[in-house]
Design an enzyme around this catalytic site. Structure first.
Site, PDB file in Angstrom:
ATOM      1  N   ASP A  13     -76.075   1.565 -44.406  1.00 52.89           N
ATOM      2  CA  ASP A  13     -77.099   2.510 -44.892  1.00 52.89           C
ATOM      3  C   ASP A  13     -77.353   2.251 -46.381  1.00 52.89           C
ATOM      4  O   ASP A  13     -77.086   3.105 -47.212  1.00 52.89           O
ATOM      5  CB  ASP A  13     -76.656   3.968 -44.647  1.00 52.89           C
ATOM      6  CG  ASP A  13     -75.330   4.339 -45.310  1.00 52.89           C
ATOM      7  OD1 ASP A  13     -74.508   3.428 -45.595  1.00 52.89           O
ATOM      8  OD2 ASP A  13     -75.091   5.540 -45.565  1.00 52.89           O
ATOM      9  N   HIS A 250     -66.632   1.648 -52.199  1.00 43.86           N
ATOM     10  CA  HIS A 250     -66.077   2.029 -50.879  1.00 43.86           C
ATOM     11  C   HIS A 250     -66.298   0.959 -49.802  1.00 43.86           C
ATOM     12  O   HIS A 250     -65.357   0.505 -49.147  1.00 43.86           O
ATOM     13  CB  HIS A 250     -66.726   3.324 -50.382  1.00 43.86           C
ATOM     14  CG  HIS A 250     -66.532   4.505 -51.261  1.00 43.86           C
ATOM     15  ND1 HIS A 250     -65.349   5.189 -51.355  1.00 43.86           N
ATOM     16  CD2 HIS A 250     -67.395   5.143 -52.100  1.00 43.86           C
ATOM     17  CE1 HIS A 250     -65.480   6.202 -52.201  1.00 43.86           C
ATOM     18  NE2 HIS A 250     -66.711   6.193 -52.665  1.00 43.86           N
TER      19      HIS A 250
HETATM   20  C1  BDR Z   1     -69.365   6.276 -48.017  1.00 48.66           C
HETATM   21  O1  BDR Z   1     -70.485   7.149 -48.062  1.00 48.66           O
HETATM   22  C2  BDR Z   1     -71.611   6.471 -48.567  1.00 48.66           C
HETATM   23  O2  BDR Z   1     -72.216   7.236 -49.564  1.00 48.66           O
HETATM   24  C3  BDR Z   1     -71.124   5.178 -49.129  1.00 48.66           C
HETATM   25  O3  BDR Z   1     -72.079   4.141 -48.985  1.00 48.66           O
HETATM   26  C4  BDR Z   1     -69.885   4.888 -48.331  1.00 48.66           C
HETATM   27  O4  BDR Z   1     -70.209   4.231 -47.131  1.00 48.66           O
HETATM   28  C5  BDR Z   1     -68.299   6.783 -48.979  1.00 48.66           C
HETATM   29  O5  BDR Z   1     -67.877   8.053 -48.587  1.00 48.66           O
HETATM   30 CA    CA Z   2     -72.400   3.120 -46.836  1.00 51.70          CA
END
Ligand code: BDR
Ligand code: CA
Length: 331
Positions: A13, A250
């Site tokens: 995403d 992340h």
């Molecule tokens: C996850 O949430 C999204 O905002 C980031 O891309 C990552 O996949 C972190 O909690």
């Molecule tokens: Ca993500």
């Protein structure tokens, strides 16, 4: 013997850390990126697909992009977090280069995943770093999917760490808890790379600047713009990141855990997700496997999964830096 190349479908995403993860995957010689499947989450589905196409264009790579889910399976859609990733998911870019004409794959994300799994049975690793809606939809299309893919290595959830969108829920799982619980119980060989480890690794903005400086390329310039926006958000939340700007990468951690599991400490347990109520989106980890609980839902019918609990931070950061410093971009 040359190290094995891992065929991957990246379900994403994009999103700033998604873009960081994509760059890492493109730069790493052991990742064979078969395609990207897009999902709502950090941005709308239309924006996610547009970003996936745009990033692959900037990279100068032909990567199929199949559009996926625009909303969760059951719950209502949450507003995209534009304060974290920008309204466009890439830190509100000032402008974009004109499209080179590339278009989406005609199939849905779920159909693309199923087709690829049939083409290469037992080989493909799914790396979902957004809500798990596309993976659940692919499983609904093909109930043999857990046996047809090699494994799922996902970014999401938490075992002992607190949540980031509620006291207990991580964003990707929160965005579609019903899909998450479906995927957790479907029978995949599944590894969860959650906030327990992703919150341990701060990527310094100075490291990203050095990489952008070295490459001087539209893709790394774009990434740098996005990372600055993202790091500014984190500076408002974490006092230490005000003094030394940095961000959590992340989604990058899913690829690093896939390639280098030895850089992590792993636990084994049964994984479920709370689908409703004030703890909606909480991942529940049962690893006291000798206990025969009287309540249903955590027994042997739930497959064993793995979860990352600890990470070797210096080695992960150096791997990230060294990989993005490779000559992976061409003008
Ligand atoms: C996850 O949430 C999204 O905002 C980031 O891309 C990552 O996949 C972190 O909690
Ligand atoms: Ca993500």
């Amino acid at each position: 013997m040359s190290p094995t190349v891992i065929p991957v479908i990246f379900d994403t995403d994009p999103g700033v850390d998604d873009a960081m993860a994509l760059c890492f995957a493109l730069a790493h010689p052991r990742i064979e990126l078969l395609g990207m499947t897009t999902t709502f989450g950090n941005v709308t589905i239309a924006q996610a697909s547009s970003n996936a196409l745009y990033l692959s264009q900037l990279a100068g790579r032909q990567i199929p992009v199949a559009q996926g889910a625009g909303k969760p399976l059951v719950k209502h859609t949450e507003a995209p977090p534009d304060f974290i990733h920008g309204a466009d998911g890439l830190g509100n870019l000032n402008s974009r280069k004109p499209s080179d004409g590339r278009v989406l794959d005609g199939r849905s994300a779920a159909q693309f995943i199923v087709d690829m799994a049939h083409q290469r049975p037992g080989e493909i690793t799914l790396v979902p770093v957004g809500p798990l809606t596309n993976i659940a939809a692919a499983f609904a299309l093909e109930p043999q999917l857990p046996q047809l893919v090699k494994q799922v290595v996902l970014m999401g959830g938490a075992v002992k760490e607190a949540g980031n969108v509620s006291p207990v829920a991580e964003a990707n799982i929160w965005n579609d808890p019903h899909a998450a619980d479906t995927v957790f119980t479907a029978g995949f060989d599944l590894a969860m790379v959650g906030l327990d480890v992703t919150y341990q690794v701060v990527v310094p903005v100075s490291m990203m600047e050095a990489i952008a400086q070295q490459h001087q390329h539209p893709l790394t310039d774009t990434l740098m713009h996005a990372v600055r926006f993202y790091a500014n958000f984190y500076a408002t939340r974490y006092p230490a990141l005000k003094d030394t700007p940095g961000c959590f990468g992340h989604d990058v951690m899913a690829f690093i855990a896939l390639l280098h599991p030895e850089l992590f400490q792993w636990a084994t347990g049964r994984l479920r997700c709370v689908t409703d109520g004030i703890t909606q989106g909480q991942t529940v980890w049962h690893d006291r496997l000798g206990i025969d609980f009287p309540q249903l839902g955590f027994g042997a019918e739930v497959p064993l999964s793995r979860a990352c609990m600890q990470v070797d931070v210096p080695r992960v950061l150096e791997l990230f830096r060294a990989t993005l410093s490779r000559p992976w971009l061409h003008s």
